[in-house]
Design an enzyme around this catalytic site. Structure first.
Site, mmCIF file in Angstrom:
data_model
loop_
_atom_site.group_PDB
_atom_site.id
_atom_site.type_symbol
_atom_site.label_atom_id
_atom_site.label_comp_id
_atom_site.label_asym_id
_atom_site.label_seq_id
_atom_site.Cartn_x
_atom_site.Cartn_y
_atom_site.Cartn_z
ATOM 1 N N THR A 202 30.877 37.509 55.698
ATOM 2 C CA THR A 202 29.744 37.194 54.801
ATOM 3 C C THR A 202 29.888 35.799 54.200
ATOM 4 O OG1 THR A 202 29.849 39.518 54.199
ATOM 5 C CG2 THR A 202 28.454 38.141 52.836
ATOM 6 N N ILE B 118 31.530 31.241 39.751
ATOM 7 C CA ILE B 118 31.774 30.622 38.427
ATOM 8 C C ILE B 118 32.912 29.607 38.540
ATOM 9 C CG2 ILE B 118 32.386 31.051 36.019
ATOM 10 C CD1 ILE B 118 31.761 33.970 36.411
ATOM 11 N N LYS C 270 43.325 37.808 40.405
ATOM 12 C CA LYS C 270 42.604 36.648 39.851
ATOM 13 C C LYS C 270 43.152 36.291 38.473
ATOM 14 C CE LYS C 270 38.456 38.082 42.383
ATOM 15 N NZ LYS C 270 37.302 39.014 42.323
HETATM 16 N N1 HSE Z 1 35.421 42.359 45.869
HETATM 17 C C1 HSE Z 1 35.349 41.233 44.993
HETATM 18 C C2 HSE Z 1 34.510 41.618 43.773
HETATM 19 C C3 HSE Z 1 34.747 40.066 45.716
HETATM 20 O O1 HSE Z 1 33.874 42.677 43.811
HETATM 21 O O2 HSE Z 1 34.527 40.903 42.791
HETATM 22 C C4 HSE Z 1 34.921 38.750 45.048
HETATM 23 O O3 HSE Z 1 36.265 38.417 44.892
#
Ligand code: HSE
Length: 403
Positions: free
Chosen positions: A12, A135, A204
């Protein structure tokens, strides 16, 4: 100098990126004052993907692509933490090239090692798209707030979980049903366990904490909890009546003796920042000593949003505008003590039989606000203490984050 781009991964995000680089070539070149061409792509198979790839050399193995092309910028949009992905990335860095990746899982586990490899080979690693989708979280932290000491980071960093929690709250559907909707919409990771168990958001957050606090990536030591069925639908309704909504929240905060870094499902006030972030949207609040809170909110997942962040990395590379991977040389990253979640001092919501809970609170001198039957909010209490008070009692303890 014209720069050549090679892209590994045509899912994607990879396909959105190719489309947007073609469609927006002129404006990107004007804004970077440089020119670029895509020269090669790599994917497992050459099947038709509805995007014209005929002008680019095709490789079914990304490592072969690095060995047989002379691109300046290599994209890693394949996903995966080890194996071929890691091999590809290492080859790019050993060749002294620019690596742009959306892969938070790989960076959370191997970020320091890869950053050292980049330093040794005068290569670069850019990863804006790996955190918060579209972002510019990293730009905010690494560049916009570079003069600040970071006091706290709060984040809604997984779009799938935010979609699930807000939809469950709004519709009363089950967690499982809404998860399959999120998968159909293309938000979830290939293995959605990474989303719903909190790993993706944790990866993250660990990268942001490392950059914000100048510490080694704390992914292995931080605390996670998943969202599935952490509250019943009935409890979600009761929480709403007293002004709270469920969210998966990442929190990273220095304490006097270490750092609290965790990703947990929690309740947030409906009328504050995080309570207003709904659906697949992500958001982060970064508090700096000079500027106070900086709040960023936007699309946290999906092809075009992620490609938007990748293009900002490509433009930085076209302009030769680089920051160090973790905002300091890798050897300067400090070893940090990550505190257990039981050290958390804060607010909690407790769902349980008030005839049992009230005497327990009284015995332990715990004050509470009780606005709805069988729902209690307590504040300024250490998690270790409330765990011991509630030990053996049938109830649900949910953290509240006031953000
Ligand atoms: N699977 C991740 C989410 C995609 O839902 O945020 C983006 O990192």
């Amino acid at each position: 100098m014209n720069k050549k781009i090679a892209i590994a991964g045509l899912g994607t995000v990879g396909l959105s990126l190719v489309k947007k680089l073609v469609e927006k070539k002129e404006i990107i070149q004007q804004r970077s004052n440089n020119s670029f061409d895509i020269i090669a792509v790599s994917a497992r198979s050459k099947k038709s993907r509805g995007v014209d790839l005929s002008n680019y050399e095709f490789f079914d193995n990304p490592v072969e692509m690095v060995k047989n092309t002379d691109a300046d910028i290599y994209l890693e949009l394949m996903g995966g933490t080890n194996g071929l992905t890691l091999d590809y990335v290492k080859n790019v860095l050993k060749k002294g090239k620019v690596l742009i990746t959306a892969n938070k899982a790989m960076l959370a586990s191997y970020g320091e090692q890869l950053s050292e490899l980049a330093d040794e080979n005068n290569a670069k690693i850019l990863f804006e798209s790996s955190i918060g989708g579209g972002i510019p979280c990293l730009k905010t932290l690494r560049e916009g707030m570079v003069g600040n000491n970071i006091n706290a980071i709060y984040g809604i960093l997984n779009g799938t979980c935010n979609y699930i929690l807000t939809t469950v709250q709004e519709t009363g559907k089950s967690f499982a049903d809404v998860l399959s909707e999120a998968q159909k919409l293309g938000y979830a990771e290939a293995d959605p366990t990474f989303d719903v168990e909190g790993y993706d958001a944790g990866q993250k957050l660990s990268l942001m904490a490392s950059i914000g606090f100048g510490i080694k990536i704390p992914y292995d030591e931080m605390y996670f909890e998943g969202i599935l069925d952490f509250m019943t639908n009935e409890q979600i309704k009761s929480a709403e009546k007293i002004g709270y909504s469920p969210r998966l929240i990442g929190v990273a905060k220095p304490q006097s003796d270490g750092y609290l870094i965790y990703t947990v499902p929690a309740l947030v006030p409906v009328d504050k920042t995080m309570g207003n972030i709904k659906g697949v949207v992500n958001g982060c609040i970064i508090n700096g000593d000079m500027v106070g809170d900086i709040i960023s909110i936007g699309a946290g997942a999906g092809g075009d949003a992620t490609a938007s962040a990748i293009i900002s990395d490509i433009v930085d590379s076209l302009k030769n505008n680089y920051t160090m991977t973790f905002n300091t040389s890798t050897k300067n990253l400090k070893s940090a003590k990550i505190l257990p979640i039981t050290e958390r001092i804060g607010k909690y919501c407790i769902f349980g039989d008030e005839n049992i809970l009230k005497p327990k609170f009284g015995d332990n001198d715990i004050k509470y606000l009780n606005s709805v039957k069988d729902v209690f909010v307590i504040e300024n209490i250490k998690e270790e203490k409330i765990n011991s008070v509630l030990n053996g009692i049938n109830c649900n303890l949910v953290r509240i984050e006031d953000c």
